[in-house]
Enzyme design. Structure first.
Site, PDB file in Angstrom:
ATOM      1  N   ASP A  98     -10.938   2.666   2.116  1.00 40.48           N
ATOM      2  CA  ASP A  98     -10.951   1.602   3.332  1.00 40.48           C
ATOM      3  C   ASP A  98     -11.940   2.517   4.072  1.00 40.48           C
ATOM      4  O   ASP A  98     -13.070   1.908   4.919  1.00 40.48           O
ATOM      5  CB  ASP A  98     -10.025   1.306   4.018  1.00 40.48           C
ATOM      6  CG  ASP A  98      -9.476   0.172   3.643  1.00 40.48           C
ATOM      7  OD1 ASP A  98     -10.003  -0.770   2.832  1.00 40.48           O
ATOM      8  OD2 ASP A  98      -8.128  -0.103   3.828  1.00 40.48           O
TER       9      ASP A  98
ATOM     10  N   LYS B 281       0.679  -1.255  -0.096  1.00 42.96           N
ATOM     11  CA  LYS B 281       0.007   0.037   0.135  1.00 42.96           C
ATOM     12  C   LYS B 281       0.790   1.327  -0.038  1.00 42.96           C
ATOM     13  O   LYS B 281       0.563   2.383  -0.787  1.00 42.96           O
ATOM     14  CB  LYS B 281      -1.134  -0.001   1.120  1.00 42.96           C
ATOM     15  CG  LYS B 281      -1.985  -1.106   1.221  1.00 42.96           C
ATOM     16  CD  LYS B 281      -3.152  -0.955   1.995  1.00 42.96           C
ATOM     17  CE  LYS B 281      -4.188  -2.000   2.014  1.00 42.96           C
ATOM     18  NZ  LYS B 281      -5.082  -1.892   2.985  1.00 42.96           N
TER      19      LYS B 281
END
Ligand code: NAP
Length: 286
Positions: A105, A69
């Site tokens: 998210d 990420k």
């Protein structure tokens, strides 16, 4: 598939357990789109190269999971404000000729609360257990959704401080007993995935007026979530967040609303299949 078929996928390591192919392929099928989605096992240290490969191959979209990420955040042309704040990208989409790094998210968490549960965190007191990638995303989201207070409770102080700062003025570092005063309590630790794990928070601190979210979705119900339910709280697992973060990525890639129902249905079928597999004597997942 033909020469017209568009390809999207997820990079990660390990990635073979990912539910994303199940969920996103269900979305493509339900939307009648000539797209397909694959999982790519990309070794640690090669995340940026994989994003570069997205450019070379003209992939339609990319999801990014651990441990890539941060590398993906450094490999795209532009970051959305949330991806920039978190230093983490879980979704890459095209904007013209540019690759934009998103982090869906936190907003996936909010959409799951709002759309699936009818819960709006604006003005509420919230407590988050854990301050890793998920805890930070949830802290950012709750702070930006107008929560009155976002208390981050974590065994290590430095990540707790960082997560609390992401929540803005509402954020502060707290201790476990602070969760008793919260209206929304979120477990963002992995405690509950293992059969012998301790509780992330003493269930005696939970109350019937609370909404209690465990970001874990496999197992579907952790012992702690069962304890929250027994305390009379509204107990929610992490599947909604998983579906909605995927839906937000899908929307970036194809420019149309995601079919949430078929995505959830496909995920539940696959999770049931895995649970049955886990329960088969001698074959249990580790
Ligand atoms: P992570 O970055 O590794 O962070 C883990 C956090 O849990 C850290 O704050 C860590 O504390 C804490 N922790 C770990 N083991 C602990 C223990 N034994 N006792 C106390 N605290 C402990 O993980 P993550 O990516 O944030 O994921 C956390 C959980 O959320 C996982 O279960 C993951 O599956 C779930 N998740 C769900 C979704 C969804 O869509 N539903 C999305 C992302 C993540 P320290 O800082 O002290 O190490």
């Amino acid at each position: 598939m033909t020469g017209e078929t568009r390809l999207a996928g997820v990079i990660g390591s390990p990635v073979r357990h990912s539910l994303s192919p199940t969920i996103v392929n269900a979305a493509f099928a339900a939307s009648g789109l000539d797209w397909t989605y694959l999982a790519f096992e990309v070794a640690p240290g090669h995340g940026a190269e994989a994003v570069t490969a997205m450019r070379a191959l003209g992939l339609g979209g990319l999801n990014v999971t651990m441990p890539h990420k941060a590398a993906a955040a450094g490999a795209v042309d532009r970051l959305t404000p949330v991806a920039d704040a978190l230093g983490a990208v879980n979704c890459v989409a095209w904007e013209g000729d540019l690759l934009v790094g998103h982090n869906t998210d936190g907003n996936g968490f909010l959409e799951a609360l709002r759309q699936d549960q009818g819960v709006d965190p604006a003005g509420t007191r919230c407590a988050i257990l854990g301050a890793g990638g998920a805890g930070r995303a949830v802290a950012w989201a709750l702070g930006h959704a107008g929560a009155a207070e976002v208390v981050v409770i974590n065994r290590s102080p430095a990540p707790a401080k960082l997560a609390a700062e992401l929540a803005g003025e509402a954020g502060r570092v707290g201790v476990p007993t602070d969760a008793a005063a919260a209206e929304l309590v979120v477990n963002a630790t992995p405690l509950g995935m293992g059969a012998d794990d301790p509780f992330p928070l003493d269930p005696e601190l939970l109350r019937s007026e609370q909404t209690v979210v465990d970001l874990i979705y496999h197992p579907a119900t952790t012992p702690w979530l069962r304890a929250a339910d027994a305390a009379g709280a509204t107990a929610i697992n992490g599947l909604g967040m998983l579906i909605h973060q995927a839906a937000l990525g899908f929307e970036q890639w194809v420019g149309q609303a995601a079919p949430i129902g078929p995505m959830r249905e496909a995920a539940l079928v696959e999770l049931n299949r895995r649970s049955e597999f886990d329960a088969t004597p001698g074959r249990g997942a580790t």
